[in-house]
Design a protein around this motif. Structure first.
Motif, PDB file in Angstrom:
ATOM      1  N   GLY A 127       0.860  -1.179   0.000  1.00  0.00           N
ATOM      2  CA  GLY A 127       0.000   0.000   0.000  1.00  0.00           C
ATOM      3  C   GLY A 127       0.893   1.225   0.000  1.00  0.00           C
ATOM      4  O   GLY A 127       1.779   1.350  -0.837  1.00  0.00           O
ATOM      5  N   LYS A 128       0.708   2.077   1.010  1.00  0.00           N
ATOM      6  CA  LYS A 128       1.552   3.284   1.063  1.00  0.00           C
ATOM      7  C   LYS A 128       2.831   3.041   1.853  1.00  0.00           C
ATOM      8  O   LYS A 128       3.746   3.841   1.842  1.00  0.00           O
ATOM      9  CB  LYS A 128       0.759   4.429   1.695  1.00  0.00           C
ATOM     10  CG  LYS A 128      -0.236   5.025   0.714  1.00  0.00           C
ATOM     11  CD  LYS A 128      -0.688   6.404   1.140  1.00  0.00           C
ATOM     12  CE  LYS A 128      -1.580   7.001   0.068  1.00  0.00           C
ATOM     13  NZ  LYS A 128      -2.850   7.464   0.577  1.00  0.00           N
ATOM     14  N   LYS A 129       2.840   1.918   2.583  1.00  0.00           N
ATOM     15  CA  LYS A 129       4.008   1.620   3.422  1.00  0.00           C
ATOM     16  C   LYS A 129       5.132   0.992   2.595  1.00  0.00           C
ATOM     17  O   LYS A 129       4.879   0.269   1.635  1.00  0.00           O
ATOM     18  CB  LYS A 129       3.603   0.633   4.528  1.00  0.00           C
ATOM     19  CG  LYS A 129       3.111   1.331   5.766  1.00  0.00           C
ATOM     20  CD  LYS A 129       3.326   0.558   7.057  1.00  0.00           C
ATOM     21  CE  LYS A 129       3.163  -0.922   7.009  1.00  0.00           C
ATOM     22  NZ  LYS A 129       2.268  -1.478   7.998  1.00  0.00           N
ATOM     23  N   LYS A 130       6.358   1.248   3.008  1.00  0.00           N
ATOM     24  CA  LYS A 130       7.491   0.619   2.323  1.00  0.00           C
ATOM     25  C   LYS A 130       8.105  -0.419   3.249  1.00  0.00           C
ATOM     26  O   LYS A 130       8.091  -0.256   4.463  1.00  0.00           O
ATOM     27  CB  LYS A 130       8.523   1.675   1.969  1.00  0.00           C
ATOM     28  CG  LYS A 130       7.963   2.640   0.932  1.00  0.00           C
ATOM     29  CD  LYS A 130       9.036   3.352   0.172  1.00  0.00           C
ATOM     30  CE  LYS A 130       8.430   3.992  -1.060  1.00  0.00           C
ATOM     31  NZ  LYS A 130       8.887   5.333  -1.285  1.00  0.00           N
ATOM     32  N   ILE A 131       8.624  -1.476   2.657  1.00  0.00           N
ATOM     33  CA  ILE A 131       9.277  -2.497   3.465  1.00  0.00           C
ATOM     34  C   ILE A 131      10.643  -2.795   2.857  1.00  0.00           C
ATOM     35  O   ILE A 131      10.775  -2.910   1.632  1.00  0.00           O
ATOM     36  CB  ILE A 131       8.400  -3.769   3.602  1.00  0.00           C
ATOM     37  CG1 ILE A 131       9.163  -4.883   4.315  1.00  0.00           C
ATOM     38  CG2 ILE A 131       7.881  -4.268   2.286  1.00  0.00           C
ATOM     39  CD1 ILE A 131       8.270  -6.018   4.794  1.00  0.00           C
ATOM     40  N   ARG A 132      11.645  -2.881   3.721  1.00  0.00           N
ATOM     41  CA  ARG A 132      13.004  -3.129   3.235  1.00  0.00           C
ATOM     42  C   ARG A 132      13.102  -4.518   2.612  1.00  0.00           C
ATOM     43  O   ARG A 132      12.512  -5.482   3.110  1.00  0.00           O
ATOM     44  CB  ARG A 132      13.983  -3.049   4.418  1.00  0.00           C
ATOM     45  CG  ARG A 132      14.517  -1.651   4.640  1.00  0.00           C
ATOM     46  CD  ARG A 132      15.921  -1.622   5.221  1.00  0.00           C
ATOM     47  NE  ARG A 132      16.212  -2.668   6.194  1.00  0.00           N
ATOM     48  CZ  ARG A 132      17.354  -3.350   6.227  1.00  0.00           C
ATOM     49  NH1 ARG A 132      18.285  -3.129   5.334  1.00  0.00           N
ATOM     50  NH2 ARG A 132      17.564  -4.250   7.161  1.00  0.00           N
ATOM     51  N   GLY A 133      13.866  -4.609   1.538  1.00  0.00           N
ATOM     52  CA  GLY A 133      14.018  -5.886   0.838  1.00  0.00           C
ATOM     53  C   GLY A 133      14.515  -6.993   1.750  1.00  0.00           C
ATOM     54  O   GLY A 133      14.021  -8.118   1.708  1.00  0.00           O
ATOM     55  N   HIS A 134      15.485  -6.672   2.609  1.00  0.00           N
ATOM     56  CA  HIS A 134      16.059  -7.668   3.512  1.00  0.00           C
ATOM     57  C   HIS A 134      14.982  -8.254   4.432  1.00  0.00           C
ATOM     58  O   HIS A 134      14.875  -9.468   4.607  1.00  0.00           O
ATOM     59  CB  HIS A 134      17.184  -7.007   4.328  1.00  0.00           C
ATOM     60  CG  HIS A 134      17.737  -7.873   5.408  1.00  0.00           C
ATOM     61  ND1 HIS A 134      17.909  -7.439   6.693  1.00  0.00           N
ATOM     62  CD2 HIS A 134      18.142  -9.169   5.401  1.00  0.00           C
ATOM     63  CE1 HIS A 134      18.405  -8.418   7.431  1.00  0.00           C
ATOM     64  NE2 HIS A 134      18.559  -9.477   6.667  1.00  0.00           N
ATOM     65  N   GLU A 135      14.169  -7.366   4.965  1.00  0.00           N
ATOM     66  CA  GLU A 135      13.111  -7.809   5.879  1.00  0.00           C
ATOM     67  C   GLU A 135      12.087  -8.676   5.140  1.00  0.00           C
ATOM     68  O   GLU A 135      11.669  -9.730   5.621  1.00  0.00           O
ATOM     69  CB  GLU A 135      12.432  -6.568   6.449  1.00  0.00           C
ATOM     70  CG  GLU A 135      11.680  -6.797   7.719  1.00  0.00           C
ATOM     71  CD  GLU A 135      11.081  -5.485   8.205  1.00  0.00           C
ATOM     72  OE1 GLU A 135       9.913  -5.496   8.574  1.00  0.00           O
ATOM     73  OE2 GLU A 135      11.789  -4.453   8.169  1.00  0.00           O
ATOM     74  N   PHE A 136      11.706  -8.220   3.931  1.00  0.00           N
ATOM     75  CA  PHE A 136      10.731  -8.985   3.155  1.00  0.00           C
ATOM     76  C   PHE A 136      11.287 -10.367   2.792  1.00  0.00           C
ATOM     77  O   PHE A 136      10.567 -11.369   2.828  1.00  0.00           O
ATOM     78  CB  PHE A 136      10.323  -8.236   1.877  1.00  0.00           C
ATOM     79  CG  PHE A 136       9.409  -9.047   1.012  1.00  0.00           C
ATOM     80  CD1 PHE A 136       8.055  -9.132   1.303  1.00  0.00           C
ATOM     81  CD2 PHE A 136       9.904  -9.771  -0.068  1.00  0.00           C
ATOM     82  CE1 PHE A 136       7.210  -9.921   0.537  1.00  0.00           C
ATOM     83  CE2 PHE A 136       9.071 -10.560  -0.842  1.00  0.00           C
ATOM     84  CZ  PHE A 136       7.718 -10.636  -0.541  1.00  0.00           C
ATOM     85  N   ALA A 137      12.576 -10.405   2.455  1.00  0.00           N
ATOM     86  CA  ALA A 137      13.188 -11.688   2.090  1.00  0.00           C
ATOM     87  C   ALA A 137      13.046 -12.680   3.249  1.00  0.00           C
ATOM     88  O   ALA A 137      12.804 -13.874   3.048  1.00  0.00           O
ATOM     89  CB  ALA A 137      14.656 -11.488   1.732  1.00  0.00           C
ATOM     90  N   HIS A 138      13.175 -12.164   4.478  1.00  0.00           N
ATOM     91  CA  HIS A 138      13.018 -13.046   5.639  1.00  0.00           C
ATOM     92  C   HIS A 138      11.566 -13.505   5.810  1.00  0.00           C
ATOM     93  O   HIS A 138      11.312 -14.648   6.184  1.00  0.00           O
ATOM     94  CB  HIS A 138      13.494 -12.343   6.911  1.00  0.00           C
ATOM     95  CG  HIS A 138      14.973 -12.470   7.126  1.00  0.00           C
ATOM     96  ND1 HIS A 138      15.547 -13.624   7.597  1.00  0.00           N
ATOM     97  CD2 HIS A 138      15.989 -11.604   6.904  1.00  0.00           C
ATOM     98  CE1 HIS A 138      16.865 -13.456   7.675  1.00  0.00           C
ATOM     99  NE2 HIS A 138      17.158 -12.240   7.253  1.00  0.00           N
ATOM    100  N   LEU A 139      10.631 -12.596   5.543  1.00  0.00           N
ATOM    101  CA  LEU A 139       9.216 -12.989   5.645  1.00  0.00           C
ATOM    102  C   LEU A 139       8.897 -14.068   4.615  1.00  0.00           C
ATOM    103  O   LEU A 139       8.197 -15.047   4.896  1.00  0.00           O
ATOM    104  CB  LEU A 139       8.308 -11.770   5.424  1.00  0.00           C
ATOM    105  CG  LEU A 139       8.329 -10.736   6.554  1.00  0.00           C
ATOM    106  CD1 LEU A 139       7.629  -9.455   6.128  1.00  0.00           C
ATOM    107  CD2 LEU A 139       7.660 -11.302   7.812  1.00  0.00           C
ATOM    108  N   LEU A 140       9.438 -13.881   3.416  1.00  0.00           N
ATOM    109  CA  LEU A 140       9.225 -14.873   2.362  1.00  0.00           C
ATOM    110  C   LEU A 140       9.867 -16.208   2.761  1.00  0.00           C
ATOM    111  O   LEU A 140       9.271 -17.274   2.591  1.00  0.00           O
ATOM    112  CB  LEU A 140       9.817 -14.358   1.040  1.00  0.00           C
ATOM    113  CG  LEU A 140       9.635 -15.259  -0.176  1.00  0.00           C
ATOM    114  CD1 LEU A 140       8.158 -15.426  -0.515  1.00  0.00           C
ATOM    115  CD2 LEU A 140      10.373 -14.690  -1.396  1.00  0.00           C
ATOM    116  N   ALA A 141      11.078 -16.122   3.319  1.00  0.00           N
ATOM    117  CA  ALA A 141      11.784 -17.345   3.727  1.00  0.00           C
ATOM    118  C   ALA A 141      10.974 -18.102   4.784  1.00  0.00           C
ATOM    119  O   ALA A 141      10.895 -19.331   4.768  1.00  0.00           O
ATOM    120  CB  ALA A 141      13.162 -16.995   4.278  1.00  0.00           C
TER     121      ALA A 141
END
Ligand SMILES: [Zn+2]
Ligand SMILES: [Zn+2]
Ligand SMILES: [Zn+2]
Ligand SMILES: [Zn+2]
Length: 386
Positions: A127-141
Motif C-alpha cells: 500500500g503506502k508503506k514501504k518495506i526493506r528488501g532484507h526484511e521482506f526476504a526473511h518474511l518470504l523465507a
C-alpha cells in the motif's frame, strides 16, 4: 600399554571436563552467551530461522552467529554452539558465488533448507508503506519454510529426496534480471521466468509493470513458483508440465499458493494476452457453481494440455483436482508425480493408484467440491471478517 594410552588421553579428558563445567551465570541465563542486540527483536527471530543470511554475517558484534559471549562469565553450554556456528559461516562465505561474480557486486543471499534466495531489491511497497528488501526476504523465507514442510507432509518426502537446491532470484532492476536471464537461464524473456528440472532457478524483475514492487504480488508469486520448483526436483530432475502432467504441475503450484495465502492469483500461461484472474482468486464458490450447472466432464479436456496451454478456468479446475487429491488421497501424490516422470498418462495413473476410471474420478471430485467448497468459502469469509 594401557597406562600409556591413559596418559595421552588425560589432558584431553581434562579439557572435556573443563568444558562440561562451564555453566554460565545468572546474567546470561546459564547459557554462556547472550543474544546479539544489533539486529532488533523481530529481525533477530527471523535471522534465527534461516541457515545463513549474508547481511547478518556482516554484523561486527556477533559475526552472524547471533550470539555474543557473556561478559560476566567464562562461558556456558551454548559457547560451543556459537563457535561451530561461526565455523559454518566461514565455510559458507567461501562458497562459489557465480551470480555475484557475474554482476560484479555482493548480493543479498538468504539460505533455508532446500531454498537459496538472492534478493537484490532495496524495498517493496505494501500500500503506502514501504518495506526493506532484507526484511521482506526473511518474511518470504519464513513462508517458504512452511510451504516446504506442508509439501513434504503431503508428498511424504524429506530434504534428501530432492535432487538439488531451489534457487530463487529477485531483482529490483530490469537490467540485472535481463543480464542473469541471458547468462544463467538462457532466455531473453523480460517477464518472470523459471528453469525447471535440472538445477532449477526462478528469476523475476520485481518492479516490472505486472508486479510494480508490490509486497502481495511478489509474495504470492514467490510461493507459487517455489511449488513449481520443488515439484520439478523431487526424486527426479524433470519438469512434468510437458510430459502429460500439465494439469498436475499447474494444480500443485496453485494448491500451495492457496494453502498459504487463502487464494491463488498466479498463472503460468504461455502468451497470455491479458493478466488472467479467474474469479479474483476466490475459486471455491465459483467452481462449485460452475460444476453444478454444467453436465459435461471437465477433466478429460485438461489432460492433453501442457501447463502453459491450460486456459484460465482450467487452471482453477486443475487446482481443485489437486486439492481433492491432497485432502482425500494424499498418498497418491508422489506415485502420480513419479508416473508422470516416466511419461505415463493420467488415466493409467488413476487406474494404478485408486483403481478408478477418469469418469469416476470426475464424479468423486464433483461430489467433494459440492460438499466442501461452500463450507470452506464460508469459513474463509468469517475468518476475514474477524
Ligand atoms: Zn554468563
Ligand atoms: Zn538477514
Ligand atoms: Zn549481531
Ligand atoms: Zn504456475
Amino acid at each position: 600399554m594401557l597406562l600409556c594410552a591413559l596418559l595421552i588421553l588425560a589432558p584431553l579428558l581434562q579439557e572435556d571436563v573443563q568444558e562440561e563445567e562451564l555453566a554460565g551465570c545468572r546474567r546470561c541465563d546459564y547459557r554462556g552467551v547472550t543474544d546479539c542486540k544489533d539486529h532488533g527483536k523481530e529481525l533477530l527471530a527471523m535471522e534465527q530461522e534461516v541457515l545463513f543470511c549474508s547481511e547478518a554475517v556482516q554484523c561486527e558484534t556477533c559475526g552472524g552467529s547471533l550470539l555474543v559471549p557473556c561478559k560476566r562469565c567464562d562461558g556456558g553450554p551454548e559457547t560451543k554452539q556459537r563457535e561451530s556456528r561461526l565455523a559454518a559461516i566461514r565455510k559458507w562465505q567461501q562458497r562459489d558465488k557465480p551470480v555475484d561474480v557475474h554482476l560484479k557486486r555482493s548480493l543479498l543471499h538468504l539460505e533455508i533448507p532446500q531454498f537459496q534466495l538472492i534478493f537484490d531489491v532495496p524495498e517493496l511497497r505494501n500500500g503506502k508503506k514501504k518495506i526493506r528488501g532484507h526484511e521482506f526476504a526473511h518474511l518470504l523465507a519464513r513462508d517458504l519454510n512452511q510451504l516446504f514442510e506442508l509439501f513434504c507432509q503431503d508428498f511424504g518426502c524429506e530434504l534428501k529426496d530432492f535432487r538439488g537446491p531451489e534457487r530463487m532470484w529477485f531483482w529490483g532492476r530490469a537490467e540485472d534480471h535481463r543480464s542473469v536471464m541471458t547468462r544463467f537461464l538462457f532466455s531473453t524473456s523480460a517477464g518472470d521466468f523459471k528453469m525447471l528440472g535440472k538445477n532449477p532457478v526462478f528469476s523475476v524483475h520485481t518492479h516490472d509493470s505486472a508486479f510494480q514492487g508490490s509486497v502481495d504480488a511478489i509474495h504470492s508469486l514467490g510461493l507459487h513458483n517455489a511449488a513449481h520448483l520443488l515439484l520439478s526436483n523431487l526424486d527426479v530432475e524433470m519438469w512434468v508440465g510437458d510430459r502429460r502432467g500439465g494439469w498436475f504441475d499447474a494444480g500443485v503450484a496453485h494448491a500451495y499458493e492457496e494453502a498459504l495465502l487463502g487464494s491463488s492469483t498466479n498463472y503460468c500461461i504461455d502468451e497470455a494476452t491479458m493478466t488472467p484472474n479467474y474469479e479474483n482468486g476466490r475459486w471455491e464458490l465459483a467452481l462449485a457453481k460452475r460444476l453444478k450447472k454444467e453436465e459435461q466432464a471437465f477433466i478429460p479436456a485438461m489432460l492433453p494440455q501442457q501447463t502453459g496451454t491450460l486456459t484460465e478456468e482450467q487452471h482453477a479446475m486443475a487446482w481443485s483436482v489437486v486439492d481433492w487429491i491432497r485432502h482425500q488421497h494424499p498418498e497418491i501424490l508422489r506415485p502420480m508425480l513419479n508416473g508422470f516422470q516416466k511419461g505415463r498418462s493420467t488415466r493409467d495413473l488413476f487406474r494404478d493408484t485408486l483403481s478408478l476410471e477418469i469418469y469416476q474420478v470426475e464424479q468423486l471430485w464433483r461430489d467433494w467440491v459440492a460438499a466442501e467448497y461452500p463450507k470452506r468459502a464460508k469459513q474463509k469469509k468469517s475468518r476475514k471478517r474477524r
